[in-house]
Design a protein around this motif. Structure first.
Motif, PDB file in Angstrom:
ATOM      1  N   ALA A 154       0.818  -1.209   0.000  1.00  0.00           N
ATOM      2  CA  ALA A 154       0.000   0.000   0.000  1.00  0.00           C
ATOM      3  C   ALA A 154       0.849   1.254   0.000  1.00  0.00           C
ATOM      4  O   ALA A 154       0.335   2.340  -0.229  1.00  0.00           O
ATOM      5  CB  ALA A 154      -0.917  -0.007   1.223  1.00  0.00           C
ATOM      6  N   ILE A 155       2.162   1.144   0.243  1.00  0.00           N
ATOM      7  CA  ILE A 155       3.011   2.320   0.374  1.00  0.00           C
ATOM      8  C   ILE A 155       3.849   2.554  -0.884  1.00  0.00           C
ATOM      9  O   ILE A 155       3.815   3.614  -1.468  1.00  0.00           O
ATOM     10  CB  ILE A 155       3.946   2.175   1.596  1.00  0.00           C
ATOM     11  N   ALA A 156       4.602   1.518  -1.311  1.00  0.00           N
ATOM     12  CA  ALA A 156       5.598   1.779  -2.346  1.00  0.00           C
ATOM     13  C   ALA A 156       5.506   0.853  -3.542  1.00  0.00           C
ATOM     14  O   ALA A 156       6.261   1.008  -4.491  1.00  0.00           O
ATOM     15  CB  ALA A 156       7.005   1.669  -1.737  1.00  0.00           C
ATOM     16  N   GLY A 157       4.619  -0.137  -3.520  1.00  0.00           N
ATOM     17  CA  GLY A 157       4.563  -1.080  -4.624  1.00  0.00           C
ATOM     18  C   GLY A 157       4.041  -0.450  -5.896  1.00  0.00           C
ATOM     19  O   GLY A 157       3.230   0.476  -5.875  1.00  0.00           O
ATOM     20  N   ALA A 158       4.535  -0.968  -7.049  1.00  0.00           N
ATOM     21  CA  ALA A 158       4.091  -0.476  -8.345  1.00  0.00           C
ATOM     22  C   ALA A 158       4.258  -1.590  -9.366  1.00  0.00           C
ATOM     23  O   ALA A 158       5.302  -2.234  -9.405  1.00  0.00           O
ATOM     24  CB  ALA A 158       4.898   0.744  -8.766  1.00  0.00           C
ATOM     25  N   PRO A 159       3.248  -1.842 -10.208  1.00  0.00           N
ATOM     26  CA  PRO A 159       3.350  -2.929 -11.184  1.00  0.00           C
ATOM     27  C   PRO A 159       4.402  -2.695 -12.260  1.00  0.00           C
ATOM     28  O   PRO A 159       4.781  -3.636 -12.960  1.00  0.00           O
ATOM     29  CB  PRO A 159       1.940  -2.988 -11.789  1.00  0.00           C
ATOM     30  N   ASP A 160       4.887  -1.451 -12.407  1.00  0.00           N
ATOM     31  CA  ASP A 160       5.921  -1.150 -13.400  1.00  0.00           C
ATOM     32  C   ASP A 160       7.232  -0.720 -12.733  1.00  0.00           C
ATOM     33  O   ASP A 160       8.055  -0.042 -13.343  1.00  0.00           O
ATOM     34  CB  ASP A 160       5.447  -0.065 -14.355  1.00  0.00           C
ATOM     35  N   GLY A 161       7.451  -1.120 -11.465  1.00  0.00           N
ATOM     36  CA  GLY A 161       8.678  -0.755 -10.763  1.00  0.00           C
ATOM     37  C   GLY A 161       9.906  -1.403 -11.367  1.00  0.00           C
ATOM     38  O   GLY A 161       9.827  -2.378 -12.131  1.00  0.00           O
ATOM     39  N   LYS A 162      11.065  -0.878 -11.010  1.00  0.00           N
ATOM     40  CA  LYS A 162      12.327  -1.383 -11.541  1.00  0.00           C
ATOM     41  C   LYS A 162      12.790  -2.663 -10.855  1.00  0.00           C
ATOM     42  O   LYS A 162      13.569  -3.438 -11.413  1.00  0.00           O
ATOM     43  CB  LYS A 162      13.417  -0.313 -11.384  1.00  0.00           C
ATOM     44  N   ILE A 163      12.357  -2.900  -9.608  1.00  0.00           N
ATOM     45  CA  ILE A 163      12.855  -4.032  -8.815  1.00  0.00           C
ATOM     46  C   ILE A 163      11.686  -4.948  -8.453  1.00  0.00           C
ATOM     47  O   ILE A 163      10.598  -4.476  -8.102  1.00  0.00           O
ATOM     48  CB  ILE A 163      13.554  -3.543  -7.538  1.00  0.00           C
ATOM     49  N   GLN A 164      11.944  -6.254  -8.556  1.00  0.00           N
ATOM     50  CA  GLN A 164      10.953  -7.238  -8.142  1.00  0.00           C
ATOM     51  C   GLN A 164      11.631  -8.303  -7.288  1.00  0.00           C
ATOM     52  O   GLN A 164      12.709  -8.796  -7.634  1.00  0.00           O
ATOM     53  CB  GLN A 164      10.304  -7.901  -9.360  1.00  0.00           C
ATOM     54  N   VAL A 165      11.011  -8.633  -6.151  1.00  0.00           N
ATOM     55  CA  VAL A 165      11.506  -9.718  -5.303  1.00  0.00           C
ATOM     56  C   VAL A 165      10.417 -10.776  -5.219  1.00  0.00           C
ATOM     57  O   VAL A 165       9.221 -10.467  -5.313  1.00  0.00           O
ATOM     58  CB  VAL A 165      11.892  -9.220  -3.893  1.00  0.00           C
ATOM     59  N   LYS A 166      10.853 -12.031  -5.055  1.00  0.00           N
ATOM     60  CA  LYS A 166       9.910 -13.148  -5.021  1.00  0.00           C
ATOM     61  C   LYS A 166      10.251 -14.069  -3.861  1.00  0.00           C
ATOM     62  O   LYS A 166      11.428 -14.333  -3.584  1.00  0.00           O
ATOM     63  CB  LYS A 166       9.973 -13.948  -6.326  1.00  0.00           C
TER      64      LYS A 166
END
Length: 224
Positions: A20-32
């Motif tokens: 709800a704070i910083a996530g974005a579907p087009d962000g540069k970084i993804q962690v799984k």
């Protein structure tokens, strides 16, 4: 293993709490945070030294393992990224054929250090399939001679660290607009290694093995 599971759960919890704070579907970084099946081959491709007396037709196989995996990915463009993974998987190697079920290698811990370049299809929204490929370096830690190998006179066992190659395919599926998603991934590794057994300081058996594991994962992704 419990510590690894707790770590994976903590990463997933942090990801979900931060959407709800910083996530974005087009962000540069993804962690799984993923649950992963590691299914290696383990067959002997050649016997280079045999002072133990392996029966003719002896073969080997490695057992499968389920482990938690953490992946980190950087997007250079909406379609091109680099990804690395972190996990430790443990396997035993047993005999087949004349030595069916015989314990040859016990508790071989493997760190499959892997870096893949990935291409993501589509415009970056919704269902996102991808393919990838890249180098891997298998690091073997703390492997031991199995019960049967010890009964045949081996007191110590060593697997050679080895460079290999990985192919990859999978997809990411967004769950919401805040970077949280589902991820399914499959890798096929191409790695050979040399196994050595020792009686004291004397090498008594040396074999080449095809590792070539399938590594299939599923879990949560968080992009920001």
């Amino acid at each position: 293993m419990k510590k690894k599971l707790k770590f994976a759960a903590a990463v997933a919890a942090l990801a979900m709490s931060g959407t709800a704070i910083a996530g974005a579907p087009d962000g540069k970084i993804q962690v799984k945070a993923l649950a992963t099946l590691v299914a290696p081959d383990g067959k002997i491709t050649s016997v280079e030294l045999d002072n133990i007396g392996l029966p003719a037709g002896t073969q080997t196989e490695a057992d499968d393992n389920f482990v938690p995996t953490i992946a980190a990915e950087y997007f250079f463009t909406p379609n091109i990224s680099l990804e690395t993974i972190c996990c430790v998987t443990q396997h035993d190697v047993t005999g087949t054929g004349p030595l069916d079920g015989a314990g040859l290698v016990s508790n071989a811990n493997i760190i499959p250090a892997t870096l893949t370049a990935k291409y993501h299809f589509g415009d970056g929204s919704g269902f996102k399939p991808y393919i990838g490929a890249g180098p891997t370096y298998f690091i073997f830690i703390d492997e031991k001679a199995g019960d049967t190998a010890q009964a045949l006179g081996a007191t110590r066992q060593k697997m050679n660290d080895k460079v290999g190659f990985a192919l990859q395919a999978g997809f990411d599926l967004p769950i919401n607009d805040n970077g949280l998603g589902l991820s399914v991934d499959a890798k096929r590794y191409f790695v050979n290694t040399t196994a050595r057994w020792f009686a004291g300081n004397t090498e008594v058996l040396r074999t080449r093995h095809r590792i070539d594991p399938w590594v299939v994962s599923a879990g949560l992704a968080y992009r920001f």
